[in-house]
Design a protein around this motif. Structure first.
Motif, short mmCIF file in Angstrom:
data_model
loop_
_atom_site.label_atom_id
_atom_site.label_comp_id
_atom_site.label_asym_id
_atom_site.label_seq_id
_atom_site.Cartn_x
_atom_site.Cartn_y
_atom_site.Cartn_z
N PHE A 158 0.84 -1.19 0.00
CA PHE A 158 0.00 0.00 0.00
C PHE A 158 0.87 1.24 0.00
N SER A 159 0.56 2.18 -0.87
CA SER A 159 1.39 3.36 -0.98
C SER A 159 0.60 4.66 -0.80
N SER A 197 -1.64 7.42 5.00
CA SER A 197 -2.05 6.62 6.16
C SER A 197 -2.48 7.57 7.27
N HIS A 198 -3.35 7.08 8.14
CA HIS A 198 -3.89 7.88 9.23
C HIS A 198 -3.97 7.01 10.47
N VAL A 243 -11.45 -2.37 8.40
CA VAL A 243 -10.63 -2.68 7.24
C VAL A 243 -11.47 -3.47 6.25
#
Length: 138
Positions: free
Chosen positions: A3-4, A7-8, A17
């Motif tokens: 994953f790129s 993010s939090h 999710v």
């Protein structure tokens, strides 16, 4: 998988999710037809047997007109039947049944409108995507 995006930090009590295990049949065709030029070395480095096997299938049987039945059989066996077991159905019996799209819809004939009204051909690359080029492994 790699994953790129951004993010939090989210409290665990609020986190959800969503993971879609796999794409539908037409998307699967497009994804793996774009990888028929994958080198043996790159294919061997892929950690997912389903991905490696899908690439191998399209490398060996890449002609839609001649081999579509092999594609459907593979997808049915590996993506639908594989998860349609008594154990999984029993574990999920408390989850309400939802209206779900069919994973294998008969694809429209090339040039005909699909469910979304757009002209399509089975296993064409998805809009906004490009064929995957082999990359070197590190």
């Amino acid at each position: 998988h790699r994953f790129s995006g951004p993010s939090h930090a989210v409290p665990m009590t609020d986190a959800v999710v969503l993971h879609y295990e796999s794409c539908d049949f037409n998307q699967w065709c497009g994804k793996f037809l774009n990888q028929v030029d994958c080198t043996p070395e790159r294919k061997a480095s892929i950690p997912f047997p389903y991905y490696r096997d899908s690439i191998s299938l399209f490398q060996e049987f890449g002609d839609r007109d001649k081999h579509k039945s092999k594609w459907v059989e593979f997808y049915q066996r590996r993506k639908i039947n594989h998860y349609n077991t008594a154990e999984i159905r029993s574990a999920a019996k408390h989850i309400p049944t939802l209206q779900r799209p069919r994973l294998i819809d008969p694809p429209p004939e090339p040039g005909q409108a699909g469910n979304d009204g757009q002209r399509t051909s089975c296993c064409a690359p998805l809009p906004g995507t490009a064929p995957h080029a082999p990359t070197s492994t590190r």
